[in-house]
Design an enzyme around this catalytic site. Structure first.
Site, mmCIF file in Angstrom:
data_model
loop_
_atom_site.group_PDB
_atom_site.id
_atom_site.type_symbol
_atom_site.label_atom_id
_atom_site.label_comp_id
_atom_site.label_asym_id
_atom_site.label_seq_id
_atom_site.Cartn_x
_atom_site.Cartn_y
_atom_site.Cartn_z
ATOM 1 N N ASP A 158 39.487 18.466 57.500
ATOM 2 C CA ASP A 158 40.617 17.766 58.115
ATOM 3 C C ASP A 158 40.484 17.827 59.625
ATOM 4 O OD1 ASP A 158 41.437 20.281 58.883
ATOM 5 O OD2 ASP A 158 43.386 20.205 57.897
ATOM 6 N N HIS A 171 51.183 7.053 66.870
ATOM 7 C CA HIS A 171 50.569 6.893 65.551
ATOM 8 C C HIS A 171 49.454 5.848 65.546
ATOM 9 C CE1 HIS A 171 53.178 9.566 63.213
ATOM 10 N NE2 HIS A 171 54.159 9.176 64.012
ATOM 11 N N ASP A 175 45.859 6.571 64.057
ATOM 12 C CA ASP A 175 45.147 5.755 63.057
ATOM 13 C C ASP A 175 43.726 5.423 63.531
ATOM 14 O OD1 ASP A 175 47.343 5.777 61.427
ATOM 15 O OD2 ASP A 175 48.022 3.752 61.938
ATOM 16 N N ASP A 201 45.209 13.303 57.236
ATOM 17 C CA ASP A 201 43.969 13.499 57.995
ATOM 18 C C ASP A 201 42.964 14.353 57.221
ATOM 19 O OD1 ASP A 201 45.889 15.647 58.375
ATOM 20 O OD2 ASP A 201 44.494 16.483 59.841
#
Length: 267
Positions: A158, A171, A175, A201
């Site tokens: 992650d 955000h 992304d 993630d």
């Protein structure tokens, strides 16, 4: 003429013969022809006349490109034979059309089912496979491992402190970071490796035909690829990775639990 089995004429709007198989060009076609043309849309009756005691049925087709009428004359007997052949031909054509339509619908349905399946097994943001796809592929690998004694490893990673990325840059940037990490990972993997978005993630990679030692080497190269990548001028992205190798008779849930623990331990 051979095709239609009758006499063929081309008549203009004034009833004059333009071309004909047996009539003189420029002569006037039957005197009541124009009267029939004017009223045929209303009476819907076929045009015919008698010749030597025989009924001659006349089929008329207007050709707008030339402003002519195509006229085909046939006797009752010829018409009956043609109708029989036409009926047979129409039946064959109808059958073929139905068969083609069924084939097209069938192909469309299979394509639609394939697209739905792909949508169900694909992560919308990144375009890579999702958790449902992983469950199918991992079970297949386990089955192959049991039958052929093939090895594979599981990598989970992650993005470190990803919440801070979203909070600081928004955000949209988050992304973009996820998609860039996926791109870097795909470039590092080979055709026997497959990446899945596990959620948020978190990502999982199935490393087919790779031992844990070989997988560790791949994971270190991937970790450095991501760490050295320039996402934004002031943004540095790192990942934490866990790796396990599949052992016979081990359940996939146990592998996931173990690799998850190793990933958090690496932080």
């Amino acid at each position: 003429q051979e095709k239609y089995k009758g006499k063929i004429h081309f008549i203009d709007k004034n009833g004059k013969v333009v071309l004909s198989s047996n009539l003189k060009i420029g002569s006037q076609y039957h005197h009541d022809f124009l009267k029939y043309i004017d009223t045929r849309e209303e009476n819907k009756k076929p045009y015919f006349y008698k010749e030597n005691g025989e009924n001659i049925i006349v089929n008329i087709r207007y050709i707008p490109e030339f402003k002519w009428y195509l006229v085909v004359e046939q006797s009752d007997e010829q018409e009956t034979n043609i109708l029989s052949k036409t009926l047979m031909l129409n039946s064959i054509i109808t059958f073929l059309v139905i068969a083609v339509v069924i084939l097209i619908i069938s192909n469309k349905w299979r394509k639609y089912q394939k697209e739905l399946r792909e949508l169900a097994l694909t992560d919308k943001l990144t375009g890579i496979s999702n958790r449902q796809s992983f469950e199918i592929d991992s079970n297949n690998l386990i089955s192959n491992s049991l039958k052929k004694s093939e090895i594979f490893s599981l990598m989970m990673f992650d993005i470190d402190n990803f919440k801070n990325v979203n909070d600081t840059y928004g955000h949209h940037t988050g992304d973009l970071v996820i998609k860039e990490v996926v791109s870097i990972t795909k470039n590092r993997l080979n055709k026997n490796h497959k990446i899945y978005r596990w959620g948020g993630d978190e990502f999982i990679v199935l490393l087919e035909n790779e031992s844990i030692r070989e997988s560790y080497t791949i994971s270190e190269l991937l970790r450095k690829d991501i760490e050295n990548n320039k996402f934004l001028k002031e943004l540095k992205v790192t990942v934490s990775i866990g790796i396990v190798e599949y052992e016979q008779e081990n359940e996939i849930d146990n592998l996931l639990k173990k690799v998850d623990q190793l990933m958090y331990k690496s932080k």
